[in-house]
Design an enzyme around this catalytic site. Structure first.
Site, PDB file in Angstrom:
ATOM      1  N   CYS A  47       0.887  -0.722  -0.025  1.00 24.65           N
ATOM      2  CA  CYS A  47      -0.064   0.132   0.353  1.00 24.65           C
ATOM      3  C   CYS A  47       0.511   1.418   0.028  1.00 24.65           C
ATOM      4  O   CYS A  47       1.943   1.201  -0.063  1.00 24.65           O
ATOM      5  CB  CYS A  47      -0.956   0.110   1.450  1.00 24.65           C
ATOM      6  SG  CYS A  47      -0.341   0.149   2.815  1.00 24.65           S
ATOM      7  N   ASN A  50       2.098   2.109   4.395  1.00 24.49           N
ATOM      8  CA  ASN A  50       3.082   0.193   5.527  1.00 24.49           C
ATOM      9  C   ASN A  50       2.616   0.284   6.931  1.00 24.49           C
ATOM     10  O   ASN A  50       3.012  -0.526   7.414  1.00 24.49           O
ATOM     11  CB  ASN A  50       4.202   0.013   5.162  1.00 24.49           C
ATOM     12  CG  ASN A  50       3.970  -2.214   5.374  1.00 24.49           C
ATOM     13  OD1 ASN A  50       5.564  -1.699   5.977  1.00 24.49           O
ATOM     14  ND2 ASN A  50       3.516  -2.860   5.244  1.00 24.49           N
ATOM     15  N   CYS A  52      -1.665   0.633   7.222  1.00 26.19           N
ATOM     16  CA  CYS A  52      -3.126   0.575   7.248  1.00 26.19           C
ATOM     17  C   CYS A  52      -3.433  -0.574   6.975  1.00 26.19           C
ATOM     18  O   CYS A  52      -3.899  -1.737   7.255  1.00 26.19           O
ATOM     19  CB  CYS A  52      -3.831   1.865   7.124  1.00 26.19           C
ATOM     20  SG  CYS A  52      -3.275   3.413   8.320  1.00 26.19           S
ATOM     21  N   ARG A  53      -3.276  -0.080   5.517  1.00 25.62           N
ATOM     22  CA  ARG A  53      -3.784  -1.666   4.712  1.00 25.62           C
ATOM     23  C   ARG A  53      -2.832  -2.743   4.548  1.00 25.62           C
ATOM     24  O   ARG A  53      -3.631  -3.931   4.862  1.00 25.62           O
ATOM     25  CB  ARG A  53      -4.714  -0.657   3.058  1.00 25.62           C
ATOM     26  CG  ARG A  53      -5.376   0.081   3.378  1.00 25.62           C
ATOM     27  CD  ARG A  53      -5.754   0.361   1.975  1.00 25.62           C
ATOM     28  NE  ARG A  53      -4.744   1.540   2.141  1.00 25.62           N
ATOM     29  CZ  ARG A  53      -4.069   2.802   0.857  1.00 25.62           C
ATOM     30  NH1 ARG A  53      -5.493   1.817  -0.497  1.00 25.62           N
ATOM     31  NH2 ARG A  53      -3.277   2.695   0.528  1.00 25.62           N
ATOM     32  N   SER A  54      -1.660  -3.023   4.286  1.00 23.83           N
ATOM     33  CA  SER A  54      -1.342  -3.547   3.974  1.00 23.83           C
ATOM     34  C   SER A  54      -0.376  -4.670   5.067  1.00 23.83           C
ATOM     35  O   SER A  54      -0.873  -5.707   4.454  1.00 23.83           O
ATOM     36  CB  SER A  54       0.126  -3.644   2.545  1.00 23.83           C
ATOM     37  OG  SER A  54       0.672  -2.949   3.390  1.00 23.83           O
ATOM     38  N   ASP A 162      -8.523   3.372   0.477  1.00 25.83           N
ATOM     39  CA  ASP A 162      -6.932   3.756   1.892  1.00 25.83           C
ATOM     40  C   ASP A 162      -7.702   4.423   2.991  1.00 25.83           C
ATOM     41  O   ASP A 162      -8.711   5.535   3.124  1.00 25.83           O
ATOM     42  CB  ASP A 162      -6.279   5.132   0.887  1.00 25.83           C
ATOM     43  CG  ASP A 162      -5.927   5.475   1.919  1.00 25.83           C
ATOM     44  OD1 ASP A 162      -5.378   5.178   3.722  1.00 25.83           O
ATOM     45  OD2 ASP A 162      -4.296   6.862   1.741  1.00 25.83           O
TER      46      ASP A 162
END
Ligand code: 4NP
Length: 196
Positions: A47, A50, A52-54, A162
């Site tokens: 993401c 690095n 939040c999402r990934s 996001d």
């Protein structure tokens, strides 16, 4: 031109300064012969920051793989296209949302994608089109299949939005998508290995 291990920031910086158009990396490639010879699969989630999402995808895929796909030998990791948060743990809201569903992200630390990642991973999976574009701009010629994580779940959204400027519901949505994406990705990997 760039040594293995150079960061995306360096590479993209050079590109932008020169204004050079970079050819897109091939997408949707079949697994290479080299990949097929190895039963262990390596997947990198990417993401922007690095945090939040990934890392959420990394934690969710690791946990679901261990629980529901115990025969699959899998290494998972995550990274950001930007270096803003290198060395930091995931966002506290991501840690809390994951913890509510039984996933522990607290030990993870952010890092930036490197050119070497395109060779050492079988799959480099971006969480959204913007970050996929960053990966393609680098055009690192590795063995990895580079694509969108959500491409494994046709019918759902094709990006993980996001949540950084959002609220708790946005972090829960990230988890919903990562859980669905994890099961689809893992099912696909098991199917590919079974067809070897
Ligand atoms: P991520 O979210 O890409 O899912 O880790 C973000 C984290 C940090 C920022 C943006 C998005 N930021 O602008 O610092």
């Amino acid at each position: 031109m760039c040594a293995s291990g150079d960061s995306l920031a360096n590479l993209c910086g050079q590109s932008r300064e020169r204004g050079a158009p970079w050819a897109p990396a091939p997408r949707g490639r079949a697994l290479s012969g080299a990949t097929r010879q190895h039963a262990r699969m390596k997947v990198l989630f990417v993401c922007l920051g690095n945090i939040c999402r990934s890392p959420t995808a990394e934690g969710v895929v690791r946990a679901i793989a261990a629980r529901e796909f115990p025969g699959l030998m899998l290494d998972v990791d995550s990274a950001g296209t930007a270096d803003y948060h290198v060395g930091e743990p995931p966002d506290r809201r991501a840690i809390a949302a994951a913890r509510r569903r039984g996933y522990d992200l607290s030990g993870l630390r952010a890092r930036q994608v490197t050119v070497a990642d395109f060779s050492s991973f079988d799959y480099v999976l971006a969480m959204d089109r913007a970050n996929l574009g960053e990966l393609e701009r680098v055009n690192a010629r590795g063995r990895a299949h580079v694509g969108l994580f959500m491409s494994f779940t046709p019918g759902l959204e094709d990006e993980v939005p996001d949540p950084y400027y959002g609220g708790d519901a946005d972090f829960d949505r990230v988890l919903d998508l990562c859980e669905a994406g994890a099961r689809a990705l893992l099912g696909s990997l098991v199917g590919r290995l079974g067809r070897k």
